[in-house]
Scaffold this active site. Structure first.
Site, mmCIF file in Angstrom:
data_model
loop_
_atom_site.group_PDB
_atom_site.id
_atom_site.type_symbol
_atom_site.label_atom_id
_atom_site.label_comp_id
_atom_site.label_asym_id
_atom_site.label_seq_id
_atom_site.Cartn_x
_atom_site.Cartn_y
_atom_site.Cartn_z
ATOM 1 N N CYS A 135 0.984 -1.368 -0.153
ATOM 2 C CA CYS A 135 -0.049 -0.021 0.068
ATOM 3 C C CYS A 135 0.905 1.381 0.037
ATOM 4 O O CYS A 135 2.047 1.355 -0.489
ATOM 5 C CB CYS A 135 -1.107 -0.086 1.110
ATOM 6 S SG CYS A 135 -0.227 -0.017 2.661
ATOM 7 N N ARG A 136 0.319 2.506 0.427
ATOM 8 C CA ARG A 136 1.317 3.350 0.597
ATOM 9 C C ARG A 136 2.552 3.396 1.458
ATOM 10 O O ARG A 136 3.672 3.908 1.269
ATOM 11 C CB ARG A 136 0.555 4.719 0.873
ATOM 12 C CG ARG A 136 1.281 6.155 0.711
ATOM 13 C CD ARG A 136 0.482 7.202 0.427
ATOM 14 N NE ARG A 136 -0.263 7.483 1.805
ATOM 15 C CZ ARG A 136 0.118 8.090 2.900
ATOM 16 N NH1 ARG A 136 1.282 8.724 2.862
ATOM 17 N NH2 ARG A 136 -0.858 8.179 3.794
#
Length: 108
Positions: A60-61
């Protein structure tokens, strides 16, 4: 509950499929070429798109959403590892990225 496996962007297992669980706007801004994109909130409905016998490196980020996705996938019989630092670490490591918006790939 088993301990969740984590890897760094430099130690993603050979042959692992990268599963990106970020939102659409984040994916469009920049992602790993060849990764599979299933936003976290759609993951339960998209399990049939995943091969339970394929190793997944979940990203994800920054690593929070992918950690939740990794734990959920493992509890459902999938082989998954969390990518520490997420796409931020990927970008910092200078790993190749592509975008879907015609602009220079970046991490949002």
């Amino acid at each position: 509950m088993t301990e969740m496996q984590s890897v760094t962007v430099d130690t993603i297992p050979e042959g692992a499929k990268i599963l990106d669980v970020r939102e659409d706007y984040e994916w469009e801004a920049g992602h790993v070429d060849g990764a599979l994109h299933i936003p976290l909130d759609r993951l339960p409905d998209a399990l049939d798109e995943l091969d339970p016998d394929q190793d997944l490196a979940v990203i994800c980020r920054t690593g929070g959403r992918s950690a939740r996705a990794t734990q959920w996938l493992e509890s459902n019989g999938y082989s998954a590892v969390n990518v520490n630092g997420g796409m931020g670490a990927w970008l910092e490591a200078g790993k190749p990225m592509v975008s879907d918006n015609g602009q220079e790939p970046t991490v949002k």
